[in-house]
Write a protein that holds these residues in place. Structure first.
Motif, PDB file in Angstrom:
ATOM      1  N   SER A 210       0.769  -1.191  -0.084  1.00  0.00           N
ATOM      2  CA  SER A 210       0.103  -0.134   0.002  1.00  0.00           C
ATOM      3  C   SER A 210       0.992   1.306   0.036  1.00  0.00           C
ATOM      4  O   SER A 210       1.943   1.298   0.637  1.00  0.00           O
ATOM      5  N   ALA A 211       0.411   2.147  -0.858  1.00  0.00           N
ATOM      6  CA  ALA A 211       1.343   3.458  -0.965  1.00  0.00           C
ATOM      7  C   ALA A 211       1.361   3.901   0.489  1.00  0.00           C
ATOM      8  O   ALA A 211       0.529   4.106   1.215  1.00  0.00           O
ATOM      9  N   GLY A 212       2.721   4.414   0.752  1.00  0.00           N
ATOM     10  CA  GLY A 212       3.235   5.296   1.889  1.00  0.00           C
ATOM     11  C   GLY A 212       3.161   6.591   1.843  1.00  0.00           C
ATOM     12  O   GLY A 212       2.406   7.013   0.883  1.00  0.00           O
ATOM     13  N   ALA A 213       3.627   7.410   2.782  1.00  0.00           N
ATOM     14  CA  ALA A 213       3.228   8.839   2.805  1.00  0.00           C
ATOM     15  C   ALA A 213       3.718   9.696   1.565  1.00  0.00           C
ATOM     16  O   ALA A 213       3.110  10.624   1.118  1.00  0.00           O
ATOM     17  N   ASP A 223      -5.077   2.885  -2.802  1.00  0.00           N
ATOM     18  CA  ASP A 223      -3.711   3.204  -2.881  1.00  0.00           C
ATOM     19  C   ASP A 223      -2.597   1.722  -2.927  1.00  0.00           C
ATOM     20  O   ASP A 223      -1.684   1.717  -2.711  1.00  0.00           O
ATOM     21  N   GLY A 224      -3.253   0.890  -3.853  1.00  0.00           N
ATOM     22  CA  GLY A 224      -2.563  -0.354  -4.043  1.00  0.00           C
ATOM     23  C   GLY A 224      -1.395  -0.135  -4.810  1.00  0.00           C
ATOM     24  O   GLY A 224      -1.185   0.593  -5.774  1.00  0.00           O
ATOM     25  N   VAL A 225      -0.194  -0.933  -4.532  1.00  0.00           N
ATOM     26  CA  VAL A 225       1.057  -0.790  -5.437  1.00  0.00           C
ATOM     27  C   VAL A 225       1.521  -2.124  -5.549  1.00  0.00           C
ATOM     28  O   VAL A 225       1.291  -3.214  -4.417  1.00  0.00           O
ATOM     29  N   ILE A 226       2.405  -2.472  -6.321  1.00  0.00           N
ATOM     30  CA  ILE A 226       3.453  -3.559  -6.253  1.00  0.00           C
ATOM     31  C   ILE A 226       4.635  -3.248  -6.099  1.00  0.00           C
ATOM     32  O   ILE A 226       5.041  -2.329  -6.882  1.00  0.00           O
TER      33      ILE A 226
END
Length: 374
Positions: A210-213, A223-226
């Protein structure tokens, strides 16, 4: 390495999705034969060599599944998940038992990862997710761990004390330490997928994040990320994400890279309910493709969708995993619902949950396009 180029999975890409054109065949309950009676099995990964080839021993491929007893509500299986060894051959599936001893791993349960066999044909490294803390209350904390053991005959043994591979930094990647779900889901820092780049031998881990700050300063839900980490002299080091889905999707699960025919194929799986409302994208297998791990990455088939559940049975399978040979395995989720809803009906979930391996299929590539070939 060349500076990594992160790709944003955008609404414009998703607008081209037609779920019917890439729909998998409808499964029946007859295709949900149990592997281990009394157990539900789901997310899976094979034993592979360092180049991503599936290990074949005694004419069989070897697969780890998450497993749990058949609980009254199968959705509770994630709270007691253990990693289990199985194999597949001409006679079908065989169960070979739990992978780790009781109380061995640092979480309260074991979630998905990947497994790599060394050239000696015996030394096996398992990358996995520790969910929660051993002997602690149930939480949704997720940490990435690894351990090395031996793959001997039809069993694994001699595992070393698990060590944490790499931790979320809160800047690129949110720290997944929730006590309870929020906004209908959980933060991600899980599913480590090993990849060795044939171009230079560098080793990487992909993961669900999940994307950080720095990437999501507003703390939004979609806010999903790989994520990506690279091994250096001091261990694993975090890199920027390969894919971000800000405003599009909250959960890009089980990401893994396959190198085939000179291209890098980045696969992941996600559910229809994790997309922004109105998207219309199905639960399915998705992918990006590039000519180098640093990118630039391009959406396979122009949209990212490789194959999805059919509109008539949108919940029939999940967690598609692609091998180095382009064979694809998933698990039977809720087939043959015929339009019934399971949301508030644990008894219906129990009666219809597959909890076993779905039939294999194979992918065929044509440039940046992938299709199901059989």
């Amino acid at each position: 390495m060349t500076e990594l180029q992160t790709i944003a999975w955008t609404p414009a890409m998703l607008a081209g999705i037609d779920p019917a054109t890439r729909a998998l065949p409808v499964l029946s309950h007859d295709e949900a034969a149990p592997i281990a009676p009394g157990l539900d099995l789901w997310d899976m990964w094979q034993i592979a060599d360092r180049d991503g080839r599936t290990v074949i021993r005694d004419g069989r491929s070897w697969w780890f599944f998450l497993a749990a007893p058949k609980l009254p509500d199968p959705e509770m299986r994630h709270d007691v998940a253990r990693i289990r060894l199985t194999s597949h051959g001409a006679d079908g599936w065989r169960d070979h038992g739990e992978t780790f001893p009781d109380g061995f791993t640092p979480g309260s349960r074991e979630w998905s990862g990947s497994a790599v066999l060394a050239p000696d044909g015996e030394t096996l490294t398992m990358y996995f997710t520790a969910a929660g803390r051993r002997d602690g209350p149930r939480t949704f904390e997720q940490r990435l761990f690894e351990t090395t053991g031996r793959f001997v005959g039809d069993r694994t043994e001699g595992w070393t004390t698990p060590v944490e591979s790499v931790a979320a930094d809160g800047r690129l990647y949110a720290v997944a330490d929730q006590a309870e779900p929020a906004n209908g889901g959980i933060l991600g820092f899980r599913d480590p997928g090993y990849f060795r780049d044939p171009a230079d031998g560098a080793e990487y881990l992909t993961f669900t994040g999940s994307a950080g700050a720095d990437l999501d300063p507003a703390g939004g839900y979609l806010d999903g990320v790989i994520g990506l980490a690279r091994r250096d002299a001091d261990g694993w080091a975090l890199l920027p994400p390969l894919v971000t889905a800000a405003g599009v999707n909250s959960e890009l699960e089980r990401a893994h890279i396959v190198h085939r025919d000179g291209r890098y194929w980045l696969f992941w799986t996600t559910q229809a309910k994790k997309f922004a409302p109105g998207t219309g994208a199905p639960t399915g297998l998705y992918a990006m493709v590039a000519d180098a791990i640093a990118g630039p990455w391009r959406p396979v088939n122009g949209t990212g969708l490789v194959a999805g559940n059919p509109p008539a049975e949108p919940f029939q399978a999940y967690c598609w995993w692609v091998t180095g040979e382009f064979d694809v395995l998933s698990f039977v989720d809720y087939p043959a619902l015929g339009g019934r809803a399971t949301a508030d009906d644990p008894a219906l979930r129990r009666a219809t949950f597959g909890g076993t391996a779905a039939p294999f299929f194979r992918l065929a590539a044509d440039g940046d396009r992938l299709s199901v070939s059989g």
